[in-house]
Design a protein around this motif. Sequence first.
Motif, short mmCIF file in Angstrom:
data_model
loop_
_atom_site.label_atom_id
_atom_site.label_comp_id
_atom_site.label_asym_id
_atom_site.label_seq_id
_atom_site.Cartn_x
_atom_site.Cartn_y
_atom_site.Cartn_z
N TYR A 1 -22.77 -8.77 -7.73
CA TYR A 1 -23.10 -9.54 -8.93
C TYR A 1 -24.60 -9.81 -9.01
O TYR A 1 -25.17 -9.82 -10.11
CB TYR A 1 -22.26 -10.81 -9.06
CG TYR A 1 -22.76 -12.03 -8.32
CD1 TYR A 1 -23.87 -12.74 -8.75
CD2 TYR A 1 -22.09 -12.50 -7.19
CE1 TYR A 1 -24.32 -13.85 -8.08
CE2 TYR A 1 -22.53 -13.62 -6.52
CZ TYR A 1 -23.66 -14.29 -6.96
OH TYR A 1 -24.11 -15.39 -6.29
N GLU B 1 -26.34 -6.86 -10.49
CA GLU B 1 -25.99 -6.63 -11.90
C GLU B 1 -26.43 -7.75 -12.83
O GLU B 1 -26.80 -7.50 -13.98
CB GLU B 1 -24.47 -6.46 -12.03
CG GLU B 1 -23.93 -5.23 -11.35
CD GLU B 1 -22.42 -5.20 -11.30
OE1 GLU B 1 -21.75 -6.19 -11.71
OE2 GLU B 1 -21.88 -4.18 -10.85
N LYS B 2 -26.35 -9.00 -12.35
CA LYS B 2 -26.54 -10.15 -13.25
C LYS B 2 -27.63 -11.13 -12.80
O LYS B 2 -27.98 -12.03 -13.54
CB LYS B 2 -25.23 -10.92 -13.38
CG LYS B 2 -24.11 -10.12 -14.01
CD LYS B 2 -22.83 -10.95 -14.06
CE LYS B 2 -21.68 -10.17 -14.61
NZ LYS B 2 -21.00 -9.35 -13.63
N PHE C 1 -26.17 -16.61 -16.08
CA PHE C 1 -26.85 -15.91 -14.99
C PHE C 1 -28.33 -15.78 -15.32
O PHE C 1 -28.74 -15.88 -16.49
CB PHE C 1 -26.25 -14.52 -14.79
CG PHE C 1 -24.93 -14.52 -14.08
CD1 PHE C 1 -24.86 -14.46 -12.70
CD2 PHE C 1 -23.74 -14.57 -14.80
CE1 PHE C 1 -23.64 -14.45 -12.04
CE2 PHE C 1 -22.51 -14.57 -14.15
CZ PHE C 1 -22.46 -14.50 -12.77
N GLU D 1 -30.35 -13.05 -15.02
CA GLU D 1 -30.88 -11.76 -15.47
C GLU D 1 -30.14 -11.12 -16.62
O GLU D 1 -30.50 -10.01 -17.03
CB GLU D 1 -30.92 -10.79 -14.29
CG GLU D 1 -31.77 -11.26 -13.11
CD GLU D 1 -33.23 -11.48 -13.46
OE1 GLU D 1 -33.79 -10.69 -14.25
OE2 GLU D 1 -33.82 -12.46 -12.96
N VAL D 2 -29.09 -11.75 -17.14
CA VAL D 2 -28.35 -11.16 -18.25
C VAL D 2 -28.08 -12.24 -19.30
O VAL D 2 -27.99 -13.42 -18.99
CB VAL D 2 -27.01 -10.53 -17.81
CG1 VAL D 2 -27.25 -9.30 -16.96
CG2 VAL D 2 -26.12 -11.51 -17.12
N TYR E 1 -20.44 -16.64 -19.33
CA TYR E 1 -19.39 -16.21 -18.43
C TYR E 1 -18.50 -17.42 -18.11
O TYR E 1 -18.81 -18.55 -18.50
CB TYR E 1 -20.00 -15.62 -17.15
CG TYR E 1 -20.74 -14.33 -17.44
CD1 TYR E 1 -20.13 -13.11 -17.26
CD2 TYR E 1 -22.04 -14.36 -17.95
CE1 TYR E 1 -20.79 -11.92 -17.56
CE2 TYR E 1 -22.71 -13.18 -18.26
CZ TYR E 1 -22.08 -11.97 -18.05
OH TYR E 1 -22.74 -10.80 -18.36
#
Length: 111
Positions: free
Chosen positions: A53, A56-57, A83, A85-86, A90
């Motif tokens: 994670y 990715e995030k 998060f 970086e995105v 969520y």
Amino acid sequence: MSETEVLEIATPIMDNLMQASTDIDHAKHVKDFTDRAKAIVTKEHLEWVCKKYQSEKGIFGKREPIAVLRRPGSAAIIWKQYFSEVEGEYVAEIVLTYVDGKFLVDHAMVF
């Protein structure tokens, strides 16, 4: 217990889970887990999930409570999770179970 009382217990537990995940610190991550949850979240599994994670995030950002679902002996708490970086919202959730006089994490997930 009221929703506020449940959140007062759940929030520091979830804060610890999030920081332990960021640090990839298994001992800290599972310190408030039930035996059942500890058996599922091995050190190797936690490392794999956290690295995945984070790549990715990014790391966990702010979290806002959405709901507290109370039931006899346990509670499910759901937050809106962000998060670093995105974009996007969520879901973070834990199920706390009352065991031997204290609440322990029986399930935790971010998706």
